[in-house]
Write a protein that holds these residues in place. Structure first.
Motif, PDB file in Angstrom:
ATOM      1  N   ARG A 188      47.186  31.113  43.664  1.00 28.21           N
ATOM      2  CA  ARG A 188      46.019  31.696  42.992  1.00 28.21           C
ATOM      3  C   ARG A 188      45.975  31.280  41.526  1.00 28.21           C
ATOM      4  O   ARG A 188      44.916  30.940  41.000  1.00 28.21           O
ATOM      5  N   ASN A 189      47.128  31.293  40.871  1.00 26.32           N
ATOM      6  CA  ASN A 189      47.172  30.940  39.459  1.00 26.32           C
ATOM      7  C   ASN A 189      46.880  29.461  39.240  1.00 26.32           C
ATOM      8  O   ASN A 189      46.324  29.074  38.208  1.00 26.32           O
ATOM      9  N   TYR A 190      47.268  28.639  40.196  1.00 22.19           N
ATOM     10  CA  TYR A 190      46.966  27.205  40.099  1.00 22.19           C
ATOM     11  C   TYR A 190      45.455  26.993  40.068  1.00 22.19           C
ATOM     12  O   TYR A 190      44.918  26.287  39.217  1.00 22.19           O
ATOM     13  N   PHE A 191      44.760  27.626  41.007  1.00 23.85           N
ATOM     14  CA  PHE A 191      43.317  27.477  41.074  1.00 23.85           C
ATOM     15  C   PHE A 191      42.630  28.127  39.878  1.00 23.85           C
ATOM     16  O   PHE A 191      41.584  27.664  39.423  1.00 23.85           O
ATOM     17  N   ASN A 192      43.207  29.214  39.374  1.00 25.50           N
ATOM     18  CA  ASN A 192      42.579  29.965  38.284  1.00 25.50           C
ATOM     19  C   ASN A 192      42.984  29.483  36.904  1.00 25.50           C
ATOM     20  O   ASN A 192      42.423  29.891  35.905  1.00 25.50           O
ATOM     21  N   LYS A 193      44.015  28.629  36.851  1.00 24.30           N
ATOM     22  CA  LYS A 193      44.562  28.085  35.603  1.00 24.30           C
ATOM     23  C   LYS A 193      45.394  29.080  34.814  1.00 24.30           C
ATOM     24  O   LYS A 193      46.052  28.704  33.845  1.00 24.30           O
ATOM     25  N   GLU A 194      45.354  30.343  35.183  1.00 25.54           N
ATOM     26  CA  GLU A 194      46.100  31.380  34.474  1.00 25.54           C
ATOM     27  C   GLU A 194      46.283  32.569  35.418  1.00 25.54           C
ATOM     28  O   GLU A 194      45.624  32.644  36.465  1.00 25.54           O
ATOM     29  N   PRO A 195      47.178  33.499  35.072  1.00 23.69           N
ATOM     30  CA  PRO A 195      47.368  34.675  35.947  1.00 23.69           C
ATOM     31  C   PRO A 195      46.058  35.379  36.243  1.00 23.69           C
ATOM     32  O   PRO A 195      45.226  35.577  35.360  1.00 23.69           O
ATOM     33  N   LEU A 196      45.882  35.734  37.493  1.00 22.57           N
ATOM     34  CA  LEU A 196      44.629  36.336  37.938  1.00 22.57           C
ATOM     35  C   LEU A 196      44.634  37.834  37.671  1.00 22.57           C
ATOM     36  O   LEU A 196      45.491  38.556  38.170  1.00 22.57           O
ATOM     37  N   PRO A 197      43.674  38.348  36.893  1.00 18.14           N
ATOM     38  CA  PRO A 197      43.635  39.790  36.616  1.00 18.14           C
ATOM     39  C   PRO A 197      43.047  40.564  37.790  1.00 18.14           C
ATOM     40  O   PRO A 197      42.238  40.038  38.557  1.00 18.14           O
ATOM     41  N   ASN A 198      43.431  41.819  37.918  1.00 18.94           N
ATOM     42  CA  ASN A 198      42.897  42.656  38.990  1.00 18.94           C
ATOM     43  C   ASN A 198      41.402  42.903  38.844  1.00 18.94           C
ATOM     44  O   ASN A 198      40.729  43.286  39.813  1.00 18.94           O
ATOM     45  N   THR A 199      40.875  42.678  37.649  1.00 16.11           N
ATOM     46  CA  THR A 199      39.452  42.920  37.417  1.00 16.11           C
ATOM     47  C   THR A 199      38.552  41.958  38.187  1.00 16.11           C
ATOM     48  O   THR A 199      37.341  42.177  38.272  1.00 16.11           O
ATOM     49  N   VAL A 200      39.117  40.912  38.772  1.00 18.19           N
ATOM     50  CA  VAL A 200      38.317  39.979  39.565  1.00 18.19           C
ATOM     51  C   VAL A 200      37.928  40.599  40.906  1.00 18.19           C
ATOM     52  O   VAL A 200      36.955  40.188  41.527  1.00 18.19           O
ATOM     53  N   PHE A 201      38.682  41.619  41.337  1.00 17.25           N
ATOM     54  CA  PHE A 201      38.408  42.264  42.621  1.00 17.25           C
ATOM     55  C   PHE A 201      37.351  43.352  42.464  1.00 17.25           C
ATOM     56  O   PHE A 201      37.312  44.050  41.452  1.00 17.25           O
ATOM     57  N   ASP A 202      36.527  43.499  43.486  1.00 15.92           N
ATOM     58  CA  ASP A 202      35.550  44.580  43.483  1.00 15.92           C
ATOM     59  C   ASP A 202      36.191  45.912  43.816  1.00 15.92           C
ATOM     60  O   ASP A 202      35.755  46.964  43.337  1.00 15.92           O
ATOM     61  N   VAL A 203      37.232  45.878  44.656  1.00 16.31           N
ATOM     62  CA  VAL A 203      37.891  47.103  45.087  1.00 16.31           C
ATOM     63  C   VAL A 203      39.330  46.798  45.491  1.00 16.31           C
ATOM     64  O   VAL A 203      39.626  45.727  46.006  1.00 16.31           O
ATOM     65  N   ILE A 204      40.225  47.741  45.204  1.00 12.89           N
ATOM     66  CA  ILE A 204      41.639  47.618  45.573  1.00 12.89           C
ATOM     67  C   ILE A 204      42.020  48.852  46.379  1.00 12.89           C
ATOM     68  O   ILE A 204      41.766  49.981  45.957  1.00 12.89           O
ATOM     69  N   TYR A 205      42.604  48.634  47.553  1.00 11.88           N
ATOM     70  CA  TYR A 205      42.992  49.738  48.435  1.00 11.88           C
ATOM     71  C   TYR A 205      44.510  49.823  48.575  1.00 11.88           C
ATOM     72  O   TYR A 205      45.204  48.795  48.603  1.00 11.88           O
ATOM     73  N   ASN A 206      45.000  51.048  48.701  1.00 16.39           N
ATOM     74  CA  ASN A 206      46.410  51.292  48.995  1.00 16.39           C
ATOM     75  C   ASN A 206      46.552  51.394  50.510  1.00 16.39           C
ATOM     76  O   ASN A 206      46.156  52.390  51.112  1.00 16.39           O
ATOM     77  N   SER A 207      47.108  50.374  51.130  1.00 17.58           N
ATOM     78  CA  SER A 207      47.219  50.333  52.591  1.00 17.58           C
ATOM     79  C   SER A 207      48.123  51.424  53.150  1.00 17.58           C
ATOM     80  O   SER A 207      47.990  51.795  54.321  1.00 17.58           O
ATOM     81  N   LYS A 208      49.009  51.926  52.325  1.00 22.60           N
ATOM     82  CA  LYS A 208      49.901  52.988  52.792  1.00 22.60           C
ATOM     83  C   LYS A 208      49.127  54.282  53.043  1.00 22.60           C
ATOM     84  O   LYS A 208      49.401  55.011  54.008  1.00 22.60           O
ATOM     85  N   ASN A 209      48.165  54.566  52.200  1.00 21.67           N
ATOM     86  CA  ASN A 209      47.486  55.870  52.232  1.00 21.67           C
ATOM     87  C   ASN A 209      46.176  55.890  53.003  1.00 21.67           C
ATOM     88  O   ASN A 209      45.620  56.974  53.235  1.00 21.67           O
ATOM     89  N   LEU A 210      45.666  54.735  53.369  1.00 21.14           N
ATOM     90  CA  LEU A 210      44.352  54.676  54.005  1.00 21.14           C
ATOM     91  C   LEU A 210      44.419  53.992  55.364  1.00 21.14           C
ATOM     92  O   LEU A 210      45.062  52.955  55.522  1.00 21.14           O
ATOM     93  N   ALA A 211      43.722  54.552  56.336  1.00 17.55           N
ATOM     94  CA  ALA A 211      43.632  53.946  57.663  1.00 17.55           C
ATOM     95  C   ALA A 211      42.741  52.708  57.577  1.00 17.55           C
ATOM     96  O   ALA A 211      41.829  52.640  56.754  1.00 17.55           O
ATOM     97  N   GLU A 212      43.012  51.741  58.442  1.00 18.06           N
ATOM     98  CA  GLU A 212      42.238  50.501  58.429  1.00 18.06           C
ATOM     99  C   GLU A 212      40.747  50.773  58.642  1.00 18.06           C
ATOM    100  O   GLU A 212      39.899  50.161  57.988  1.00 18.06           O
ATOM    101  N   GLU A 213      40.424  51.694  59.535  1.00 19.92           N
ATOM    102  CA  GLU A 213      39.022  52.013  59.803  1.00 19.92           C
ATOM    103  C   GLU A 213      38.330  52.573  58.567  1.00 19.92           C
ATOM    104  O   GLU A 213      37.166  52.256  58.290  1.00 19.92           O
ATOM    105  N   ASP A 214      39.055  53.395  57.798  1.00 21.05           N
ATOM    106  CA  ASP A 214      38.480  53.961  56.574  1.00 21.05           C
ATOM    107  C   ASP A 214      38.235  52.870  55.538  1.00 21.05           C
ATOM    108  O   ASP A 214      37.231  52.897  54.807  1.00 21.05           O
ATOM    109  N   ILE A 215      39.145  51.924  55.450  1.00 25.35           N
ATOM    110  CA  ILE A 215      38.985  50.808  54.513  1.00 25.35           C
ATOM    111  C   ILE A 215      37.759  49.980  54.895  1.00 25.35           C
ATOM    112  O   ILE A 215      36.945  49.608  54.045  1.00 25.35           O
ATOM    113  N   VAL A 216      37.617  49.704  56.180  1.00 24.56           N
ATOM    114  CA  VAL A 216      36.477  48.914  56.660  1.00 24.56           C
ATOM    115  C   VAL A 216      35.160  49.625  56.344  1.00 24.56           C
ATOM    116  O   VAL A 216      34.220  49.016  55.821  1.00 24.56           O
TER     117      VAL A 216
END
Length: 236
Positions: A188-216
């Motif tokens: 990812r950093n190669y393509f981005n030229k620098e460390p990729l910030p989390n702000t590039v994502f629209d949403v971040i989910y915690n897979s431990k706490n959420l069921a796959e169906e709820d995430i979908v």
């Protein structure tokens, strides 16, 4: 020998980094899913693609190994010959020199990654696809109708999930998860030229706490609200 090495070194350092396009000519719609090792994405991607197909009345596809296969086809290589790009750190200069001299089918790291980038963008420009990994978030973030998801979870939880697959010790799985995370970050950093910030994502989910169906279902609602499928709905 000297001429071969000289030509190789000149080509090697011509342009190591892929120059991103200032403005994407692709419209989408597309979805990308990035994930930490141990956070399964394929079930979420398949379910999301199925629901998007129904909603848009157009077939959505899930892409992951297809990117590897198409990139290998473009390079006229066996997919196994370029899979290391996704699984390991970049080769050293001398590794590449030795490979170039020892195989007539050699392709440089730079050319392989450039081809991967072109293949990802080509798929993305066709739209109606969910791209898992493969640097997809970086390579498509300029597309207007795009939605970018990240799945993460505590390291220990992820290692426990990996144990169910590999049947190895917790210590081995902890180390494995950390290594894979680092390797994915390298690409990812190669393509981005620098460390990729989390702000590039629209949403971040915690897979431990959420069921796959709820995430979908959450993603589906947010994709619509962002206007990826059509007219944007103002969120307030």
């Amino acid at each position: 020998m000297d001429n071969v090495l000289l030509k190789y070194m000149e080509k090697r350092f011509e342009s190591k980094i892929i120059e991103p396009k200032e403005k994407s000519f692709c419209e989408g719609p597309i979805v990308t899913i990035s994930r930490e090792c141990g956070c399964t994405a394929i079930n979420i991607a398949n379910s999301l693609a199925a629901k998007l197909s129904v909603k848009t009345k157009k077939r959505w596809t899930v892409l992951t190994k297809e990117i590897l296969e198409q990139s290998a086809k473009e390079l006229n290589l066996d997919p196994a010959k370029i899979e290391y790009v996704f699984n390991s750190k970049e080769k050293t200069t001398w590794d590449e020199i030795l490979a170039a001299l020892s195989s007539k089918y050699y392709q440089s790291d730079r050319k392989i990654k450039k081809t991967i980038a072109e293949v990802v963008r080509s798929f993305a420009c066709k739209g109606n696809c969910v791209i898992i990994g493969r640097g997809g978030v970086v390579l498509t973030k300029e597309i207007e109708k795009s939605f970018h998801i990240k799945l993460q979870a505590p390291l220990e939880w992820r290692a426990t999930q990996l144990q169910k697959i590999y049947n190895l010790s917790m210590e081995e799985m902890l180390q494995y998860a950390e290594e894979i995370d680092q390797k994915r970050e390298v690409l990812r950093n190669y393509f981005n030229k620098e460390p990729l910030p989390n702000t590039v994502f629209d949403v971040i989910y915690n897979s431990k706490n959420l069921a796959e169906e709820d995430i979908v279902n959450s993603c589906l609602a947010l994709i619509e609200k962002k206007g990826v499928l059509g007219k944007q709905i103002v969120m307030g």
